[in-house]
Write an enzyme that holds these catalytic residues in place. Structure first.
Site, PDB file in Angstrom:
ATOM      1  N   HIS A  79       0.824  -1.214   0.000  1.00 14.70           N
ATOM      2  CA  HIS A  79       0.000   0.000   0.000  1.00 14.70           C
ATOM      3  C   HIS A  79       0.861   1.267   0.000  1.00 14.70           C
ATOM      4  O   HIS A  79       0.504   2.277   0.609  1.00 14.70           O
ATOM      5  CB  HIS A  79      -0.952   0.035   1.196  1.00 14.70           C
ATOM      6  CG  HIS A  79      -1.944  -1.096   1.209  1.00 14.70           C
ATOM      7  ND1 HIS A  79      -3.192  -0.993   0.642  1.00 14.70           N
ATOM      8  CD2 HIS A  79      -1.869  -2.353   1.708  1.00 14.70           C
ATOM      9  CE1 HIS A  79      -3.845  -2.135   0.800  1.00 14.70           C
ATOM     10  NE2 HIS A  79      -3.058  -2.985   1.444  1.00 14.70           N
ATOM     11  N   ASN A 152     -10.319  -2.890   2.420  1.00 15.35           N
ATOM     12  CA  ASN A 152      -9.983  -2.918   0.995  1.00 15.35           C
ATOM     13  C   ASN A 152     -11.234  -2.673   0.165  1.00 15.35           C
ATOM     14  O   ASN A 152     -12.350  -2.681   0.692  1.00 15.35           O
ATOM     15  CB  ASN A 152      -9.396  -4.283   0.610  1.00 15.35           C
ATOM     16  CG  ASN A 152      -7.926  -4.417   1.020  1.00 15.35           C
ATOM     17  OD1 ASN A 152      -7.242  -3.432   1.263  1.00 15.35           O
ATOM     18  ND2 ASN A 152      -7.457  -5.651   1.090  1.00 15.35           N
ATOM     19  N   HIS A 343      -4.003   1.122  11.842  1.00 18.70           N
ATOM     20  CA  HIS A 343      -3.794  -0.134  12.576  1.00 18.70           C
ATOM     21  C   HIS A 343      -5.158  -0.750  12.911  1.00 18.70           C
ATOM     22  O   HIS A 343      -5.955  -0.090  13.594  1.00 18.70           O
ATOM     23  CB  HIS A 343      -3.030   0.176  13.864  1.00 18.70           C
ATOM     24  CG  HIS A 343      -2.601  -1.044  14.621  1.00 18.70           C
ATOM     25  ND1 HIS A 343      -3.035  -2.308  14.324  1.00 18.70           N
ATOM     26  CD2 HIS A 343      -1.766  -1.183  15.670  1.00 18.70           C
ATOM     27  CE1 HIS A 343      -2.483  -3.168  15.149  1.00 18.70           C
ATOM     28  NE2 HIS A 343      -1.713  -2.516  15.984  1.00 18.70           N
ATOM     29  N   TYR A 366       0.935  -4.025  12.262  1.00 14.62           N
ATOM     30  CA  TYR A 366       0.844  -2.600  11.923  1.00 14.62           C
ATOM     31  C   TYR A 366       1.667  -1.696  12.843  1.00 14.62           C
ATOM     32  O   TYR A 366       2.244  -0.716  12.387  1.00 14.62           O
ATOM     33  CB  TYR A 366      -0.627  -2.167  11.833  1.00 14.62           C
ATOM     34  CG  TYR A 366      -1.314  -2.751  10.604  1.00 14.62           C
ATOM     35  CD1 TYR A 366      -1.568  -4.120  10.511  1.00 14.62           C
ATOM     36  CD2 TYR A 366      -1.673  -1.970   9.528  1.00 14.62           C
ATOM     37  CE1 TYR A 366      -2.166  -4.671   9.393  1.00 14.62           C
ATOM     38  CE2 TYR A 366      -2.284  -2.511   8.398  1.00 14.62           C
ATOM     39  CZ  TYR A 366      -2.521  -3.856   8.339  1.00 14.62           C
ATOM     40  OH  TYR A 366      -3.114  -4.399   7.224  1.00 14.62           O
TER      41      TYR A 366
HETATM   42 FE1  HDE Z   1      -2.401  -4.786   5.510  1.00 11.98          FE
HETATM   43  N1  HDE Z   1      -0.600  -3.981   5.956  1.00 11.98           N
HETATM   44  N2  HDE Z   1      -1.704  -6.594   6.073  1.00 11.98           N
HETATM   45  N3  HDE Z   1      -4.134  -5.696   4.904  1.00 11.98           N
HETATM   46  N4  HDE Z   1      -3.071  -3.068   4.870  1.00 11.98           N
HETATM   47  C1  HDE Z   1      -0.260  -2.687   5.781  1.00 11.98           C
HETATM   48  O1  HDE Z   1       0.850  -1.360   7.377  1.00 11.98           O
HETATM   49  C2  HDE Z   1      -0.586  -6.812   6.778  1.00 11.98           C
HETATM   50  C3  HDE Z   1      -4.461  -6.999   5.018  1.00 11.98           C
HETATM   51  C4  HDE Z   1      -4.325  -2.790   4.429  1.00 11.98           C
HETATM   52  O2  HDE Z   1      -3.360   3.427   4.004  1.00 11.98           O
HETATM   53  C5  HDE Z   1       1.066  -2.334   6.396  1.00 11.98           C
HETATM   54  O3  HDE Z   1       1.148   0.841   7.729  1.00 11.98           O
HETATM   55  C6  HDE Z   1      -0.487  -8.194   7.150  1.00 11.98           C
HETATM   56  C7  HDE Z   1      -5.871  -7.213   4.794  1.00 11.98           C
HETATM   57  C8  HDE Z   1      -4.419  -1.404   4.030  1.00 11.98           C
HETATM   58  O4  HDE Z   1      -1.626   3.341   5.326  1.00 11.98           O
HETATM   59  C9  HDE Z   1       1.492  -3.656   7.044  1.00 11.98           C
HETATM   60  C10 HDE Z   1      -1.593  -8.803   6.618  1.00 11.98           C
HETATM   61  C11 HDE Z   1      -6.372  -5.967   4.529  1.00 11.98           C
HETATM   62  C12 HDE Z   1      -3.159  -0.872   4.277  1.00 11.98           C
HETATM   63  C13 HDE Z   1       0.366  -4.591   6.675  1.00 11.98           C
HETATM   64  C14 HDE Z   1      -2.356  -7.792   5.957  1.00 11.98           C
HETATM   65  C15 HDE Z   1      -5.272  -5.040   4.598  1.00 11.98           C
HETATM   66  C16 HDE Z   1      -2.345  -1.929   4.799  1.00 11.98           C
HETATM   67  C17 HDE Z   1       2.051  -1.700   5.471  1.00 11.98           C
HETATM   68  C18 HDE Z   1      -1.968 -10.286   6.676  1.00 11.98           C
HETATM   69  C19 HDE Z   1      -7.815  -5.601   4.183  1.00 11.98           C
HETATM   70  C20 HDE Z   1      -2.715   0.545   4.003  1.00 11.98           C
HETATM   71  C21 HDE Z   1       2.124  -0.236   5.875  1.00 11.98           C
HETATM   72  C22 HDE Z   1      -2.138 -10.757   7.991  1.00 11.98           C
HETATM   73  C23 HDE Z   1      -8.734  -5.859   5.251  1.00 11.98           C
HETATM   74  C24 HDE Z   1      -2.922   1.426   5.182  1.00 11.98           C
HETATM   75  C25 HDE Z   1       1.331  -0.149   7.068  1.00 11.98           C
HETATM   76  C26 HDE Z   1      -2.609   2.851   4.813  1.00 11.98           C
HETATM   77  C27 HDE Z   1      -1.021  -1.760   5.179  1.00 11.98           C
HETATM   78  C28 HDE Z   1       0.352  -5.854   7.075  1.00 11.98           C
HETATM   79  C29 HDE Z   1      -3.543  -8.091   5.251  1.00 11.98           C
HETATM   80  C30 HDE Z   1      -5.471  -3.649   4.334  1.00 11.98           C
HETATM   81  C31 HDE Z   1       2.855  -4.184   6.632  1.00 11.98           C
HETATM   82  C32 HDE Z   1       0.637  -8.826   7.940  1.00 11.98           C
HETATM   83  C33 HDE Z   1      -6.624  -8.523   4.866  1.00 11.98           C
HETATM   84  C34 HDE Z   1      -5.634  -0.698   3.463  1.00 11.98           C
HETATM   85  O5  HDE Z   1       1.576  -3.540   8.435  1.00 11.98           O
END
Ligand code: HDE
Length: 718
Positions: A79, A152, A343, A366
């Site tokens: 993202h 999402n 988060h 997060y």
């Molecule tokens: Fe994320 N995800 N994600 N994700 N995600 C990040 O956090 C992660 C997942 C989502 O506009 C990171 O600050 C793991 C699902 C959005 O700043 C990180 C897993 C969904 C955003 C991270 C998931 C999301 C992130 C990278 C599997 C939809 C952007 C930068 C367990 C429900 C937030 C950050 C923004 C961002 C980890 C799966 C949505 C690395 C480990 C499912 C919208 O922490």
């Protein structure tokens, strides 16, 4: 303690005030160093003589260059590419029956929000129009603390367990040896992983659909994905799924268009969001919830804890409970959009987690990622991340600490500080986790109820119109067609054949391959070494799920007839009919849509009445993919324009992309692919022709046709 609670009569302003405190405006100010010293010369470094070497002594040069050298922070791992805006959320009526969350009680309260949309795979500078899932993160600055709904634009996710997330992301990111391709899933490593993980199939269907190439960030649905809990004052729990429904409807572009937009304007979505807010067309979504009583947890054929499944709206309707309006662009991209830290673990009393193993893993990730991105555990002090609720605890120090904690007490319990800060009782708003009973063995395993990987993928495919099915088939032909490894293509065809035979056959045809008779069993790869293979055998559980109209963008066109904020290209040259342009402009203005004058050169052109018309874009700059519809007014310009290659290309492209094309004279189409039906009353093909100068119905028909957005009957069958 009680008198600490601030009154937030207009909490939208509260966050604005908060951010203002940190704002800097250099208007009418002297330039200074970071230490406040007024600068006399910002154009020359300190040297030994005019042509001599620079001096180490030059603290002004060193300060400026040092700061510059450290301007970048690591981009988000996923993202990274995002655009955001401020706004507010307002609930329609109290939700107290289900949740005690403060911001969901009082319809008169506007809770400030900051919302960031993103693509997942591309780097920070990558194109907006990549085929990808979009992030939809909302930070609610509530009086009880920050609540982040980090969702999402697709309601399901690829994988079921957080432990596979690094693998999924490594696979989709540019390949590590040569860092190609950028912001694209059409490469071997992605499909290698996908083809070995059948649980990804449902989300793959969504990503191959037009949902993954939205027309605008303002025209996307949003989903919380996981099942969460609402907790009310009586400590009763209901399961809840969150939805955002855009007021402008859910719309997409075509893949051919997306690729061309990426070349013409890779900031297409960012610019669209920015400009609509600047122009006062504030994007709006309604928050919807699907509420499921705790007692119904096991009533479904799928597991509510499985993030690869959705709850069909036909089984549990979506109730709209409030609205979000985005009405202010950020002042500073870095300070706000880049530094905002979302988060899923930022919650408030009244909302709680479930044991979805993907969500559980996210609850760790997060905060951890902010530590490396923002560099300090004090990231909550950055203005965009700061809560508007009072914040007191015994956390201290660390890099770049802003807060100056007074007194000698930084521990609990204490007597020297009078026991402060106090813990809050539940009645006082203290957070307490839902006391779900869990009685189980410690296992590294997955529930058998997670093993149906195909039913909902089939449900999704079957719920689409033929046009949408064709787009999915073509997306798969494109993505798999780019692969270099035949075995991966074959494995994918095997998996697709379990979703829908016609889908698999048509994709195979496009690839020049045959669907394998006995597909390889990929689950042998995607499970633990000691796992019971039988148990992990993917199951296709049901056929009972009736196609769901809510899953199709074209069937589910609630409120999407509006053409507000849509853009029309008006193709002109010298001698154009001024009155015709004026009539179209007045009608578009009324609908909240707008037009751009596109002509052979910038500056002005002379209309048929001798008046000057300001040109917005030359043929060199404009392209039909950047517009929703095309209009060619009459006048002397028709003869000149009809033979111009740029105009022919413009019209042909709009025609290919099934957009509305309106013209005052049919001659304009003489050298194009447009097939004009001379029954002018019939606009089923989206070509709207003016009958004669007095044709009053023309503009109305054009606007009505625009309300249908695309005319899919122009697309050829596969
Ligand atoms: Fe994320 N995800 N994600 N994700 N995600 C990040 O956090 C992660 C997942 C989502 O506009 C990171 O600050 C793991 C699902 C959005 O700043 C990180 C897993 C969904 C955003 C991270 C998931 C999301 C992130 C990278 C599997 C939809 C952007 C930068 C367990 C429900 C937030 C950050 C923004 C961002 C980890 C799966 C949505 C690395 C480990 C499912 C919208 O922490």
């Amino acid at each position: 303690m009680k008198n600490e609670k601030k009154k937030f009569d207009d909490s939208e302003n509260q966050k604005q005030q908060d951010l203002k405190f940190n704002k800097s405006d250099a208007t009418n100010q002297f330039m200074t160093t970071d230490q406040g010293l007024k600068i006399n010369d910002d154009n020359n470094s300190l040297k030994v003589g005019e042509r001599g070497p620079s001096l180490l002594e030059d603290f002004i040069l060193r300060e400026k260059i040092t700061h510059f050298d450290h301007e970048r922070i690591p981009e988000r791992i996923v993202h990274a590419r995002g655009s955001a805006a401020h706004g507010y959320f307002q609930v329609y009526e109290s939700m107290e029956k289900y949740t005690k969350a403060g911001f969901l009680q009082d319809p008169s309260i506007k809770t400030p929000v900051f919302t960031r949309f993103s693509t997942v795979a591309g780097f920070r500078g990558s194109t907006d129009l990549a085929r990808d899932i979009r992030g939809f993160s909302v930070k609610f600055y509530t009086e009880q603390g920050n609540y982040d709904l980090v969702g999402n634009n697709v309601p399901v996710f690829f994988i079921q367990d957080a432990i596979k997330f690094p693998d999924l992301i490594h696979a989709v990111k540019p390949e590590p040896n040569n860092e190609m391709p950028q912001a694209a899933s059409a490469h071997d490593t992605f499909w290698d992983f996908i083809s070995l993980m059948p649980e990804t199939m449902h989300t793959i269907m969504w990503v191959m659909s037009d949902r993954a190439i939205p027309r605008s960030l303002r025209m996307m649905e949003g989903f919380g994905v996981h099942t969460f809990r609402f907790i009310n004052k009586k400590n009763e729990s209901h399961f809840v799924k969150f939805h955002w429904k855009p007021k402008l409807g859910t719309h997409a572009v075509l893949w051919d268009e997306a690729q061309k937009i990426s070349g013409k304007n890779s900031d297409f979505h960012r610019q669209d969001l920015w400009e609509s807010i600047e122009n006062g067309h504030f994007p709006e979504w309604e928050l919807g919830v699907q509420i499921i009583p705790d007692a119904d947890e096991h009533k479904f054929d799928f597991d509510l804890l499985d993030p690869t499944k959705l709850v069909p709206e036909e089984l549990v309707p979506v109730t709209l409970i409030g609205k979000m309006v985005l009405n202010r662009n950020p002042d500073n991209f870095f300070a706000e959009t880049e530094q905002v830290a979302f988060h899923p673990g930022h919650i408030v009393p009244g909302i709680d987690f479930t044991n979805d193993p993907l969500l559980q893993g996210r609850l760790f990730s997060y905060t951890d990622t902010q530590l490396s991105r923002l560099g300090s555990p004090n990231f909550h002090e950055i203005p965009i991340n700061k809560t508007i609720a009072p914040m007191h605890n015994n956390q201290r120090d660390g890099h770049m600490r802003q807060e100056i904690n007074v007194g000698r007490v930084s521990y609990h319990p204490n007597s020297l500080g009078g026991g402060c800060p106090f813990q809050a009782k539940i009645e006082e708003g203290g957070f307490s986790s839902f006391n779900e009973r869990i009685d189980a063995q410690k296992v590294r395993d997955r529930s058998e109820s997670f093993s149906d990987h195909f039913s909902q993928a089939t449900l999704f495919f079957k719920s689409q119109t033929q046009t949408e099915k064709n787009h999915i088939i073509n997306a798969l032909r494109f993505e798999l067609g780019k692969l270099e490894t035949l075995a991966i293509q074959n494995r994918m065809l095997g998996l697709l054949s379990q979703i829908d035979a016609d889908l698999a056959n048509k994709v195979a045809e496009g690839l020049g391959l045959k669907v394998p008779k006995s597909p390889e069993k990929p689950m042998n790869h995607g499970i633990g070494a000691n796992a019971d293979k039988q148990k992990y055998e993917p199951k296709k559980v049901t056929n009972h799920m009736k196609p769901s109209d809510a899953l199709s963008m074209l069937k589910n066109k609630t409120l999407s007839k509006t053409i507000a904020t849509r853009q029309v290209a008006v193709i002109c040259s010298e001698g154009v009919d001024r009155a015709a342009i004026n009539a179209m402009k007045a009608a578009l203005d009324k609908e909240g849509a707008s037009m751009k004058i596109v002509a052979p050169h910038l500056g002005t052109i002379k209309a048929n009445d001798g008046s000057e018309i300001k040109v917005d874009q030359s043929f060199l700059i404009a392209a039909s993919v950047l517009f929703d519809a095309v209009y060619i007014p009459g006048g002397k310009n028709i003869g000149f324009l009809s033979s111009k290659p740029e105009v022919i290309e413009f019209i042909n492209e709009a025609y290919k992309h099934c957009k509305v094309i309106g013209a005052d004279a049919s001659e304009i189409f003489s050298e194009t692919n447009v097939k004009v039906q001379f029954d002018i009353k019939d606009v089923t093909d989206g070509i709207v022709l003016k009958a004669n100068e007095a044709d009053k119905a023309f503009v109305k028909s054009f606007i009505e046709a625009m309300g249908q957005h695309r005319f899919w009957n122009r697309e050829k069958a596969l």
